[in-house]
Design a protein around this motif. Structure first.
Motif, PDB file in Angstrom:
ATOM      1  N   GLU A  65       0.833  -1.202   0.000  1.00  7.73           N
ATOM      2  CA  GLU A  65       0.000   0.000   0.000  1.00  7.73           C
ATOM      3  C   GLU A  65       0.868   1.251   0.000  1.00  7.73           C
ATOM      4  O   GLU A  65       0.559   2.248  -0.657  1.00  7.73           O
ATOM      5  N   GLY A  66       1.971   1.219   0.742  1.00  5.29           N
ATOM      6  CA  GLY A  66       2.883   2.352   0.750  1.00  5.29           C
ATOM      7  C   GLY A  66       3.538   2.566  -0.608  1.00  5.29           C
ATOM      8  O   GLY A  66       3.676   3.707  -1.074  1.00  5.29           O
ATOM      9  N   LEU A  67       3.937   1.490  -1.255  1.00  3.58           N
ATOM     10  CA  LEU A  67       4.561   1.594  -2.579  1.00  3.58           C
ATOM     11  C   LEU A  67       3.569   2.158  -3.597  1.00  3.58           C
ATOM     12  O   LEU A  67       3.928   2.998  -4.435  1.00  3.58           O
ATOM     13  N   LYS A  68       2.325   1.732  -3.517  1.00  2.66           N
ATOM     14  CA  LYS A  68       1.297   2.266  -4.432  1.00  2.66           C
ATOM     15  C   LYS A  68       1.120   3.766  -4.211  1.00  2.66           C
ATOM     16  O   LYS A  68       0.983   4.531  -5.184  1.00  2.66           O
ATOM     17  N   ALA A  69       1.129   4.199  -2.959  1.00  6.05           N
ATOM     18  CA  ALA A  69       0.938   5.616  -2.664  1.00  6.05           C
ATOM     19  C   ALA A  69       2.120   6.453  -3.145  1.00  6.05           C
ATOM     20  O   ALA A  69       1.945   7.627  -3.508  1.00  6.05           O
ATOM     21  N   LEU A  70       3.306   5.871  -3.170  1.00  8.82           N
ATOM     22  CA  LEU A  70       4.488   6.598  -3.617  1.00  8.82           C
ATOM     23  C   LEU A  70       4.643   6.614  -5.128  1.00  8.82           C
ATOM     24  O   LEU A  70       5.386   7.448  -5.664  1.00  8.82           O
ATOM     25  N   ALA A  71       3.974   5.713  -5.806  1.00 11.56           N
ATOM     26  CA  ALA A  71       4.169   5.567  -7.255  1.00 11.56           C
ATOM     27  C   ALA A  71       4.025   6.880  -8.034  1.00 11.56           C
ATOM     28  O   ALA A  71       4.833   7.145  -8.941  1.00 11.56           O
ATOM     29  N   PRO A  72       3.038   7.737  -7.723  1.00  6.21           N
ATOM     30  CA  PRO A  72       2.935   8.994  -8.490  1.00  6.21           C
ATOM     31  C   PRO A  72       4.159   9.905  -8.327  1.00  6.21           C
ATOM     32  O   PRO A  72       4.425  10.730  -9.204  1.00  6.21           O
ATOM     33  N   LEU A  73       4.905   9.763  -7.224  1.00  2.89           N
ATOM     34  CA  LEU A  73       6.089  10.596  -7.004  1.00  2.89           C
ATOM     35  C   LEU A  73       7.310  10.061  -7.747  1.00  2.89           C
ATOM     36  O   LEU A  73       8.284  10.786  -7.924  1.00  2.89           O
ATOM     37  N   ARG A  74       7.258   8.792  -8.128  1.00  2.00           N
ATOM     38  CA  ARG A  74       8.325   8.138  -8.876  1.00  2.00           C
ATOM     39  C   ARG A  74       9.701   8.379  -8.250  1.00  2.00           C
ATOM     40  O   ARG A  74      10.625   8.876  -8.908  1.00  2.00           O
ATOM     41  N   PRO A  75       9.877   8.025  -6.979  1.00  2.24           N
ATOM     42  CA  PRO A  75      11.205   8.186  -6.374  1.00  2.24           C
ATOM     43  C   PRO A  75      12.206   7.226  -7.000  1.00  2.24           C
ATOM     44  O   PRO A  75      11.834   6.168  -7.523  1.00  2.24           O
ATOM     45  N   ASP A  76      13.469   7.587  -6.974  1.00  2.14           N
ATOM     46  CA  ASP A  76      14.500   6.687  -7.488  1.00  2.14           C
ATOM     47  C   ASP A  76      14.714   5.511  -6.552  1.00  2.14           C
ATOM     48  O   ASP A  76      14.831   4.365  -6.995  1.00  2.14           O
ATOM     49  N   LEU A  77      14.776   5.804  -5.264  1.00  2.00           N
ATOM     50  CA  LEU A  77      15.007   4.774  -4.265  1.00  2.00           C
ATOM     51  C   LEU A  77      13.924   4.834  -3.203  1.00  2.00           C
ATOM     52  O   LEU A  77      13.304   5.878  -2.985  1.00  2.00           O
ATOM     53  N   VAL A  78      13.736   3.710  -2.532  1.00  2.04           N
ATOM     54  CA  VAL A  78      12.813   3.688  -1.407  1.00  2.04           C
ATOM     55  C   VAL A  78      13.461   2.904  -0.273  1.00  2.04           C
ATOM     56  O   VAL A  78      14.076   1.860  -0.492  1.00  2.04           O
ATOM     57  N   LEU A  79      13.351   3.452   0.936  1.00  7.96           N
ATOM     58  CA  LEU A  79      13.774   2.761   2.138  1.00  7.96           C
ATOM     59  C   LEU A  79      12.524   2.329   2.890  1.00  7.96           C
ATOM     60  O   LEU A  79      11.559   3.094   2.992  1.00  7.96           O
ATOM     61  N   ILE A  80      12.542   1.113   3.391  1.00  3.05           N
ATOM     62  CA  ILE A  80      11.381   0.578   4.101  1.00  3.05           C
ATOM     63  C   ILE A  80      11.809   0.306   5.537  1.00  3.05           C
ATOM     64  O   ILE A  80      12.749  -0.461   5.785  1.00  3.05           O
ATOM     65  N   GLN A 102      18.016  -6.278   9.795  1.00 10.45           N
ATOM     66  CA  GLN A 102      17.420  -5.093  10.391  1.00 10.45           C
ATOM     67  C   GLN A 102      16.765  -4.253   9.292  1.00 10.45           C
ATOM     68  O   GLN A 102      16.773  -4.621   8.120  1.00 10.45           O
ATOM     69  N   THR A 103      16.195  -3.151   9.690  1.00  4.48           N
ATOM     70  CA  THR A 103      15.736  -2.136   8.741  1.00  4.48           C
ATOM     71  C   THR A 103      16.422  -0.825   9.117  1.00  4.48           C
ATOM     72  O   THR A 103      16.907  -0.702  10.249  1.00  4.48           O
ATOM     73  N   PRO A 104      16.537   0.152   8.204  1.00  5.29           N
ATOM     74  CA  PRO A 104      15.838   0.241   6.917  1.00  5.29           C
ATOM     75  C   PRO A 104      16.444  -0.668   5.852  1.00  5.29           C
ATOM     76  O   PRO A 104      17.653  -0.849   5.797  1.00  5.29           O
ATOM     77  N   GLN A 105      15.548  -1.212   5.030  1.00  3.29           N
ATOM     78  CA  GLN A 105      15.967  -1.963   3.861  1.00  3.29           C
ATOM     79  C   GLN A 105      15.686  -1.096   2.637  1.00  3.29           C
ATOM     80  O   GLN A 105      14.595  -0.527   2.515  1.00  3.29           O
ATOM     81  N   GLY A 106      16.681  -0.965   1.776  1.00  5.05           N
ATOM     82  CA  GLY A 106      16.569  -0.044   0.656  1.00  5.05           C
ATOM     83  C   GLY A 106      16.559  -0.756  -0.685  1.00  5.05           C
ATOM     84  O   GLY A 106      17.178  -1.815  -0.846  1.00  5.05           O
ATOM     85  N   PHE A 107      15.856  -0.142  -1.643  1.00  7.17           N
ATOM     86  CA  PHE A 107      15.725  -0.743  -2.973  1.00  7.17           C
ATOM     87  C   PHE A 107      15.558   0.340  -4.019  1.00  7.17           C
ATOM     88  O   PHE A 107      15.190   1.480  -3.700  1.00  7.17           O
ATOM     89  N   ARG A 108      15.811  -0.018  -5.255  1.00 10.88           N
ATOM     90  CA  ARG A 108      15.419   0.833  -6.372  1.00 10.88           C
ATOM     91  C   ARG A 108      13.900   0.704  -6.504  1.00 10.88           C
ATOM     92  O   ARG A 108      13.360  -0.397  -6.559  1.00 10.88           O
ATOM     93  N   PHE A 109      13.264   1.836  -6.535  1.00  8.86           N
ATOM     94  CA  PHE A 109      11.808   1.843  -6.358  1.00  8.86           C
ATOM     95  C   PHE A 109      11.086   0.960  -7.360  1.00  8.86           C
ATOM     96  O   PHE A 109      10.254   0.128  -6.989  1.00  8.86           O
ATOM     97  N   GLY A 110      11.370   1.126  -8.641  1.00  3.12           N
ATOM     98  CA  GLY A 110      10.648   0.366  -9.653  1.00  3.12           C
ATOM     99  C   GLY A 110      10.791  -1.129  -9.476  1.00  3.12           C
ATOM    100  O   GLY A 110       9.818  -1.890  -9.649  1.00  3.12           O
TER     101      GLY A 110
END
Length: 398
Positions: free
Chosen positions: A95-110, A168-176
Motif C-alpha cells: 500500500e505504501g509503494l502504491k501511494a508513492l508511485a505517483p512521485l516516482r522516487p528513485d530509491l525507497v527505504l522501508i 534489520q531495517t531500513p531496507q533499501g531498494f530501487r523503487f521500480g
C-alpha cells in the motif's frame, strides 16, 4: 553502475497493533507508546526527516489509528499524509509503494516503525550500497550458537553461524524493482517476513551493510526498558527534590550574613557558624535530596572548628556529595523571610555566591525575599527564617 539517486522516499511501516509490547494498563499500540517522553513512531519518523538525503517520508498506519497518528502533531514539508495499511506487513508495504508511485522516487527505504534508533550513518550506508546493488539491508553477524529443532523440544542440528546474520531495517531498494517484485509476490505468497526476502525471491541482488546493535526492534514489554537504556544510558538519571528550613534569632552586632553576602544591619544572627540562615536552609535541602541527613550531622555545633565558619563551606560540602554520586544540581530556590534588613537588592549577589560555591550557572539559582507582615517573632524583628528547595539529578538506583 547506476546513476546517483535523485530522490529517496521512506516508508514507515506502522500498521500493526503492537499487542506483544503492551503493558498492564497501557492499551496503546507500541508505535504510539512513549519512549523517554516521546512516542516511538515520532522518534522513528524524525530519524529519517533529520537525514539530508531523504526526499519524502510516508507513514503506513492502521486504518483505526487515524486519531492516534494525528495526536502526534507531526509537521514537515517532506512528511506525506499517512495511508492505511493492509492485513499483513507485506500488504502494508505494498500500500505504501502504491501511494508513492505517483512521485516516482528513485530509491525507497522501508523501515519498521518499532525501530526508532536508525542512525544517520546506518541510513547513509544503506543508500550508498544501492549505487551498486538492487537492494541493501543492515545485518548483524550472529554470535550465539544457533540450534535447529524439528519439534521445538529436541535439538536436531546446529547451524553454521558464520553464514548467518540478523536482518534489520531500513531496507533499501530501487523503487521500480521492489514495486514490481511486491506486486508479483502478492499474487504468489503473502507470508514473506521482510522486503529483502521478496527481493531475493524476485532475483534481485541484495547487499548487506553492517548493522547496529542499538538498532533494536521493540517487540516485547522488556524492550522498552532496553530502549530507554539506549537513549539515556545505563546510568540513567533521576531527579530528586529536597527541602530545607532554618531560623536564627538576632543578637547585638553590625551585620548579617545572608546567602554568602555580608549585609550591614544593627544586629547580627546568633549561631555557631556565621549563622547564614539562607545557606543553612539550602545546604539542608541539597542534603535531603540525596538522603544525607542535615547540616548538623556533617558539621556538629559541638565541634569548635566550625565556630564562626563561613557557611559556604557547608554548602560546598553538600555540592561535593552530589558530585561524588555522579549527580548534578539542577536548580536551587531560596526564600528569606525578614522584616529587616532589606534583602531584594542583595539577591543577585547571593545568587552569584551560591552558583560559584556549587559550580553551577547563576540562572539555576533563585533567591527571593518577603516579610511576615509584622506578625510573630519575624514581625517583631527578633530573627530571620529561610526556606529552600533543591532539585538534583543522580544515577537511577543510587
Amino acid at each position: 553502475m547506476s546513476m546517483p539517486a535523485k530522490s529517496i522516499a521512506v516508508i514507515i511501516v506502522a500498521a500493526g497493533k503492537g499487542e506483544r509490547a503492551g503493558l498492564d494498563g497501557d492499551a496503546a499500540p507500541k508505535q504510539y507508546r512513549l519512549l523517554a517522553g516521546i512516542p516511538v513512531l515520532s522518534r522513528t519518523i524524525a530519524a529519517f526527516l533529520d537525514h539530508p538525503q531523504i526526499s519524502h517520508v510516508l507513514p503506513v498506519i492502521n486504518a483505526g489509528h487515524g486519531e492516534r497518528y494525528a495526536a502526534l502533531g507531526l509537521a514537515d514539508p517532506r512528511l506525506l499524509a499517512p495511508v492505511a495499511g493492509g492485513a499483513s506487513r507485506q500488504a502494508s508495504v505494498l500500500e505504501g509503494l502504491k501511494a508513492l508511485a505517483p512521485l516516482r522516487p528513485d530509491l525507497v527505504l522501508i523501515q519498521d516503525a518499532a525501530r526508532p534508533f536508525a542512525t544517520p550513518e546506518l541510513i547513509g550506508d544503506v543508500i550508498a550500497a544501492l549505487q551498486h546493488h538492487d537492494g541493501a539491508l543492515p545485518a548483524l553477524p550472529l554470535t550465539d550458537t544457533i540450534k535447529r529443532s524439528l519439534d521445538g523440544r529436541e535439538v536436531s542440528g546446529t547451524e553454521d553461524r558464520r553464514q548467518l546474520s540478523a536482518a534489520q531495517t531500513p531496507q533499501g531498494f530501487r523503487f521500480g524493482q521492489i514495486f514490481s517484485a511486491h506486486m508479483r509476490a502478492g499474487n504468489v505468497r503473502r507470508d514473506f517476513t521482510d522486503d529483502a526476502e521478496i527481493a531475493e525471491w524476485a532475483g534481485l541482488r541484495v547487499a548487506m551493510v553492517m548493522g547496529d546493535a542499538a538498532n533494536i526492534k521493540i517487540t516485547h514489554p522488556d524492550d522498552f526498558t532496553r530502549a530507554e537504556h539506549i537513549l539515556l544510558g545505563d546510568e540513567r538519571m533521576e531527579t530528586r527534590i529536597g527541602t530545607g528550613y532554618d531560623v536564627h534569632s538576632f543578637e547585638p552586632g553590625d551585620a548579617v550574613w545572608l546567602g554568602g553576602v555580608k549585609i550591614p544591619h544593627h544586629a547580627r544572627l546568633n549561631g555557631h557558624s556565621d549563622a547564614d540562615v539562607a545557606l543553612h536552609a539550602l545546604t539542608d535541602a541539597i542534603l535531603g535530596a540525596i538522603g544525607e541527613g542535615d547540616i548538623g550531622v556533617h558539621f556538629p555545633p559541638s565541634d569548635m572548628q566550625w565556630k564562626g565558619a563561613a557557611s559556604t563551606i557547608f554548602l560546598r560540602h553538600a555540592g561535593d556529595l552530589v558530585a561524588k554520586r555522579g549527580g548534578r544540581i539542577v536548580n536551587c530556590d531560596v526564600t528569606i523571610v525578614a522584616e529587616a534588613p532589606r534583602i531584594a537588592t542583595h539577591a543577585p549577589a547571593m545568587c552569584a555566591v551560591i552558583a560559584e560555591t556549587l559550580g553551577i550557572s547563576a540562572s539555576r539559582v533563585a533567591v527571593k525575599a518577603t516579610t511576615n507582615e509584622k506578625l510573630g517573632f519575624i514581625g517583631r524583628e527578633e530573627g530571620i527564617v529561610a526556606m529552600a528547595s533543591a532539585s538534583v539529578e543522580v544515577p537511577r538506583g543510587d
